[in-house]
Write an enzyme that holds these catalytic residues in place. Structure first.
Site, PDB file in Angstrom:
ATOM      1  N   SER A  80       1.051  -1.450  -0.353  1.00  0.00           N
ATOM      2  CA  SER A  80      -0.093   0.206  -0.130  1.00  0.00           C
ATOM      3  C   SER A  80       0.821   1.004  -0.166  1.00  0.00           C
ATOM      4  O   SER A  80      -0.179   2.207  -0.378  1.00  0.00           O
ATOM      5  CB  SER A  80      -1.017   0.084   0.985  1.00  0.00           C
ATOM      6  OG  SER A  80      -2.037  -0.481   0.754  1.00  0.00           O
ATOM      7  N   SER A 175     -10.203   0.925   2.006  1.00  0.00           N
ATOM      8  CA  SER A 175     -10.828   0.244   1.711  1.00  0.00           C
ATOM      9  C   SER A 175     -10.326   0.055  -0.260  1.00  0.00           C
ATOM     10  O   SER A 175      -9.784   1.433  -0.628  1.00  0.00           O
ATOM     11  CB  SER A 175     -12.090   0.745   1.236  1.00  0.00           C
ATOM     12  OG  SER A 175     -12.580   0.587   0.198  1.00  0.00           O
ATOM     13  N   ASN A 176      -9.009  -1.334   0.024  1.00  0.00           N
ATOM     14  CA  ASN A 176      -8.560  -0.592  -1.858  1.00  0.00           C
ATOM     15  C   ASN A 176      -9.103  -0.569  -3.002  1.00  0.00           C
ATOM     16  O   ASN A 176      -8.796  -0.478  -3.557  1.00  0.00           O
ATOM     17  CB  ASN A 176      -7.698  -2.408  -1.630  1.00  0.00           C
ATOM     18  CG  ASN A 176      -6.654  -3.115  -0.842  1.00  0.00           C
ATOM     19  OD1 ASN A 176      -4.938  -2.229  -0.515  1.00  0.00           O
ATOM     20  ND2 ASN A 176      -7.429  -3.312   0.587  1.00  0.00           N
TER      21      ASN A 176
END
Length: 364
Positions: A80, A175-176
């Site tokens: 991320s 939330s990806n």
């Protein structure tokens, strides 16, 4: 994500003006890294900067069953932390007036109502996280998908068939899906894919020679430590090679500790964004929230705040943070062994690294 990560406004920088305090002796950095690996990892490497001094350390092994040392210049999947690169590109488009933070996402995705670009970036969209729709170890389908190619549309649709977790703008919920959508929006706005834009706007200008967006390529350049995921029988499966399209715009990138440090230094030093947008990046989506526009922060016991991000790419976990004045910076990668929660041992290590008075002059 790191449990303590959050973000406040630019005015809060004044809180970290105090000098670094001698909370830990320099040699404790190596001892602390050894403890991180003993508790939660196969191997780790770290790069610590302190007022002109640099220490690169390592612990554990590069591959299970060998005595090979973790490479100090090793490549790894950054997970991320990719979001910080993509958010920077999106904010550059805002500076160019090609995109607005308050643009509705429905402009590009008509079925998504009430969500803005800003809410995608600060995780207040309420959109369901695609991660929760994907198989995880030890589910058999997880291992079967190792080399499967996923498209952004496929992943987004998997998420959108689920109801939102909140109304847009109400609450922070990581939330990806948000960054998969942001990657597609960047492409719609520019006519070029998000990976091309990251390469053109960040990687090439900063000479990040060891940073890449692999797309569907399963391999990591040499040198690298091997990464692992748990087998159903709790042993470790070498998962170094895998198709990173499952991460996509939310986490596909590969880099090194040196390149991550270079990127964070440029970003926080004002080389990539105008001041008003860097301030926006450091502003949480909700009061007392924990995340800005692709950027996070940690507070240490000695009163130092550091900005950056962390990432989980299954077999690799990465952290890259810096104080706003750039005097103290830490980039770390761990190949986890899943024996315990890595955040529980990496958080204290980051505290130690930011609070120590000086770093060793020589690493391994």
């Amino acid at each position: 994500m790191n449990k303590r990560i959050g973000l406040v406004g630019l005015a809060a920088i004044a809180l970290i003006a105090a000098p670094l305090r001698a909370e830990a002796a320099p040699d404790e950095l190596q001892h602390g890294l050894d403890e991180v690996v003993r508790t939660a990892g196969v191997g780790a490497q770290v790069e610590v900067h302190d007022r002109g001094q640099v220490w690169r350390g390592r612990s554990g092994v590069a591959e299970v069953g060998t005595k090979r040392k973790v490479p100090l210049d090793g490549y790894f999947r950054i997970g991320s932390v990719t979001k910080t690169f993509l958010a920077t590109v999106a904010l550059q488009l805002v500076a160019e007036k090609r995109l607005r933070l308050d643009d509705p996402v429905s402009k590009w995705f008509p079925g998504i109502e009430g969500v803005t670009v800003r809410q995608l970036m600060n995780h207040t969209s309420g959109l369901y996280d695609v991660l929760h729709t994907l198989p995880r170890p030890p589910e058999p389908e997880f291992y079967a998908n190792r080399y499967r190619t996923w498209t952004a549309d496929e992943l987004i649709q998997r998420a959108l068939v689920n109801p939102p977790t909140d109304k847009p703008g109400v609450a922070y919920k990581y939330s990806n899906t948000n960054y998969l959508l942001l990657g597609e929006i960047v492409e719609q706005v520019t006519g070029k894919s998000y990976d091309r834009q990251i390469e053109r706007r960040i990687i090439r200008p900063l000479d990040l020679e060891h940073t890449s967006l692999p797309g569907t390529s399963p391999r990591i350049p040499e040198p690298h430590a091997h990464g692992y995921v748990p087998n159903p029988d709790k042993t470790l499966l070498d998962y170094t090679t895998m198709n990173p399209s499952v991460f996509g715009a939310a986490g596909e990138m590969i880099s090194t500790t040196h390149d991550l440090d270079r990127f964070m230094t440029a970003l926080l030093g004002g080389r990539l964004l105008p001041p008003y947008l860097l301030k926006q990046m450091k502003t949480p989506g909700t009061e007392g929230g924990h995340y800005g526009l692709g950027l996070a922060w940690i507070d240490t016991p000695c009163g130092i705040r550091a900005y950056g991000n962390d990432g989980d790419a299954l077999a690799y976990q990465a952290w890259s943070f810096s104080t706003p004045d750039l005097r103290r910076r830490v980039s770390l990668v761990l190949t986890p062994n899943f024996a315990s929660d890595s955040d529980d041992v990496v958080d204290p290590y980051l505290d130690k690294a930011f609070c120590a008075n000086g770093v060793p002059k020589n690493g391994y």
